[in-house]
Design a protein around this motif. Structure first.
Motif, PDB file in Angstrom:
ATOM      1  N   ASN A 328      -7.194  77.945  50.203  1.00 14.57           N
ATOM      2  CA  ASN A 328      -8.472  78.543  50.588  1.00 14.57           C
ATOM      3  C   ASN A 328      -9.539  78.460  49.500  1.00 14.57           C
ATOM      4  N   LEU A 329      -9.280  77.651  48.462  1.00 14.85           N
ATOM      5  CA  LEU A 329     -10.273  77.491  47.407  1.00 14.85           C
ATOM      6  C   LEU A 329     -10.544  76.018  47.102  1.00 14.85           C
ATOM      7  N   GLY A 330      -9.505  75.256  46.821  1.00 11.47           N
ATOM      8  CA  GLY A 330      -9.690  73.834  46.533  1.00 11.47           C
ATOM      9  C   GLY A 330      -8.567  73.292  45.677  1.00 11.47           C
ATOM     10  N   GLY A 331      -8.757  72.117  45.144  1.00 14.04           N
ATOM     11  CA  GLY A 331      -7.707  71.501  44.356  1.00 14.04           C
ATOM     12  C   GLY A 331      -8.236  70.451  43.400  1.00 14.04           C
ATOM     13  N   ILE A 332      -7.354  70.049  42.501  1.00 13.40           N
ATOM     14  CA  ILE A 332      -7.683  69.052  41.476  1.00 13.40           C
ATOM     15  C   ILE A 332      -6.488  68.133  41.298  1.00 13.40           C
ATOM     16  N   ARG A 333      -6.727  66.837  41.158  1.00 12.90           N
ATOM     17  CA  ARG A 333      -5.693  65.891  40.742  1.00 12.90           C
ATOM     18  C   ARG A 333      -6.361  64.814  39.890  1.00 12.90           C
ATOM     19  N   ILE A 334      -5.700  64.423  38.811  1.00 12.43           N
ATOM     20  CA  ILE A 334      -6.166  63.337  37.952  1.00 12.43           C
ATOM     21  C   ILE A 334      -4.997  62.372  37.800  1.00 12.43           C
ATOM     22  N   GLU A 335      -5.176  61.155  38.284  1.00 10.14           N
ATOM     23  CA  GLU A 335      -4.066  60.191  38.337  1.00 10.14           C
ATOM     24  C   GLU A 335      -4.410  58.902  37.617  1.00 10.14           C
ATOM     25  N   ASP A 336      -3.498  58.505  36.729  1.00  9.53           N
ATOM     26  CA  ASP A 336      -3.609  57.239  36.018  1.00  9.53           C
ATOM     27  C   ASP A 336      -2.378  56.384  36.270  1.00  9.53           C
ATOM     28  N   ASP A 337      -2.537  55.077  36.099  1.00 11.06           N
ATOM     29  CA  ASP A 337      -1.429  54.127  36.159  1.00 11.06           C
ATOM     30  C   ASP A 337      -1.133  53.700  34.727  1.00 11.06           C
ATOM     31  N   VAL A 338       0.115  53.873  34.286  1.00  9.89           N
ATOM     32  CA  VAL A 338       0.444  53.602  32.888  1.00  9.89           C
ATOM     33  C   VAL A 338       1.582  52.595  32.781  1.00  9.89           C
ATOM     34  N   LEU A 339       1.590  51.878  31.671  1.00  9.57           N
ATOM     35  CA  LEU A 339       2.595  50.866  31.361  1.00  9.57           C
ATOM     36  C   LEU A 339       3.325  51.262  30.080  1.00  9.57           C
ATOM     37  N   ILE A 340       4.658  51.251  30.117  1.00 11.49           N
ATOM     38  CA  ILE A 340       5.449  51.505  28.922  1.00 11.49           C
ATOM     39  C   ILE A 340       5.574  50.208  28.117  1.00 11.49           C
TER      40      ILE A 340
END
Length: 358
Positions: A328-340
């Motif tokens: 009932n408020l909202g959301g956050i996501r931060i997504e990266d693609d990483v290589l080892i």
């Protein structure tokens, strides 16, 4: 050592007589050929001494250039005679199948002729988790296409445009900028309270002023995928709890990237992100794993999840995507693609991670 040889070595070690592979990423990985998963079954059988396709006549031209046997069937005869012909005089004690992909249609055609059918998912995962230089370059290009596309269209993310409309504009840009038409997934555009749903489908809801918008999208380059998420603000008057949550997610993303390295357990990367969010009081609202493998599938091994004992290796590519979802408020996501790589991890994504006010 080619892919078939590697596959056969694992089969021998696991006492598997035959692998039955259906259209999808594993078949493409092994043969570089694509087939439709349709009412006409296609199965590629890998034995120690033979390679055989059972497929409809209309697909047989796709086998050009492959050193394989083939058994075809017509729409008149149907597939059963061709499959029966393949299994004639065989005595398979153990056959491996792809449990996430094989349907009852194919399973029914092979199960009566096998003593034991097992899941071979991990066999393919073991081959595919280490990306070659070629695969890395394909994913890097998929990332570049995705980033160019969001930069081309983000100015349209203003109050008054609907989630569906913005998602469609983003798709157009992805295709214009070079993505294959088969996108990794339909873009997620989740605004305001809708952003509390991690896998929200875009709706006719109009994006309003002073709310957060999660955008999750990716591109396809030569069948290899990218997967990126950023969260944007449509004004300066964002609820303080959401701003606090945003900072928590950003720090969690950083912690997971800093923890990622050759020899580290996947579960420890998840723990690095989760600990930050827990310590800042949002632990109950981080409701999914920290990340997942990326390549020919949008979700593949390794799984960056709690207590996962998979040990990261050079060549692994996966997402880091912590999120907080407040009902009932909202959301956050931060997504990266990483290589080892040998000295840690490198982010293939280059977009800013801070909150962008539009």
């Amino acid at each position: 050592m080619n892919k078939i040889t590697k596959l056969r070595n694992v089969m021998k070690r696991e006492s598997i007589d035959c692998l039955a592979i259906v259209p999808g990423p594993n078949l493409y990985y092994i043969t570089s050929k694509k087939f439709h998963l349709s009412e006409r079954p296609v199965v590629f059988f890998v034995e120690q001494d033979d390679l055989t396709f059972v497929l409809p006549e209309l697909e047989s031209q796709k086998l050009a250039g492959l050193d394989v046997n083939s058994l075809t069937y017509s729409d008149v005869t149907g597939p059963s005679p061709a499959f029966d012909n393949f299994f004639k005089n065989k005595n398979f004690k153990k056959v491996g199948v792809e449990s996430r992909l094989m349907r009852h249609l194919e399973l029914n055609l092979i199960s009566n002729d096998c003593e034991k059918i097992i899941d071979s998912t991990q066999i393919f995962a073991g081959l595919r988790t280490i990306k070659s230089d070629y695969e890395i370059s394909m994913i890097e290009e998929a990332v570049s296409i995705a980033e160019k596309s969001i930069n081309s269209v983000i100015h349209k993310l203003t109050s008054g445009i609907s989630e569906k409309e913005f998602a469609s504009e983003l798709v157009i840009q992805l295709l214009k900028n070079g993505s294959e038409s088969e996108l990794p997934f339909s873009p997620i555009v989740a605004s305001g309270v809708n952003a509390a749903n991690p896998h929200h489908f875009p709706t006719d809801k109009l994006i309003a002023k002073d709310e957060l918008v999660i955008i999750d999208w990716g591109a396809n380059h030569q069948s290899y995928f990218s997967d990126i998420t950023r969260t944007f603000a449509t004004g300066k008057r964002i609820h303080p709890k959401l701003l606090n949550a945003f900072e928590s997610v950003k720090l969690a993303n950083l912690a997971a990237r800093e923890k990622s390295a050759h020899g580290v357990a996947a579960g420890d990367v998840d723990l690095a992100a989760r600990s930050v969010i827990d310590e800042r009081g949002f632990g109950d609202f981080f409701i999914h794993r920290t990340g997942h493998g990326l390549g020919l599938e949008i979700h593949e091994e390794p799984n960056i999840k709690q207590k996962d004992e998979f040990i990261l290796n050079e060549g692994n590519i996966y997402t880091i995507e912590p999120g907080i979802y407040l009902p009932n408020l909202g959301g956050i996501r931060i997504e990266d693609d990483v290589l080892i790589h040998s000295s840690g991890c490198r982010s293939l994504t280059t977009l800013p991670r801070g909150l962008v006010y539009l």
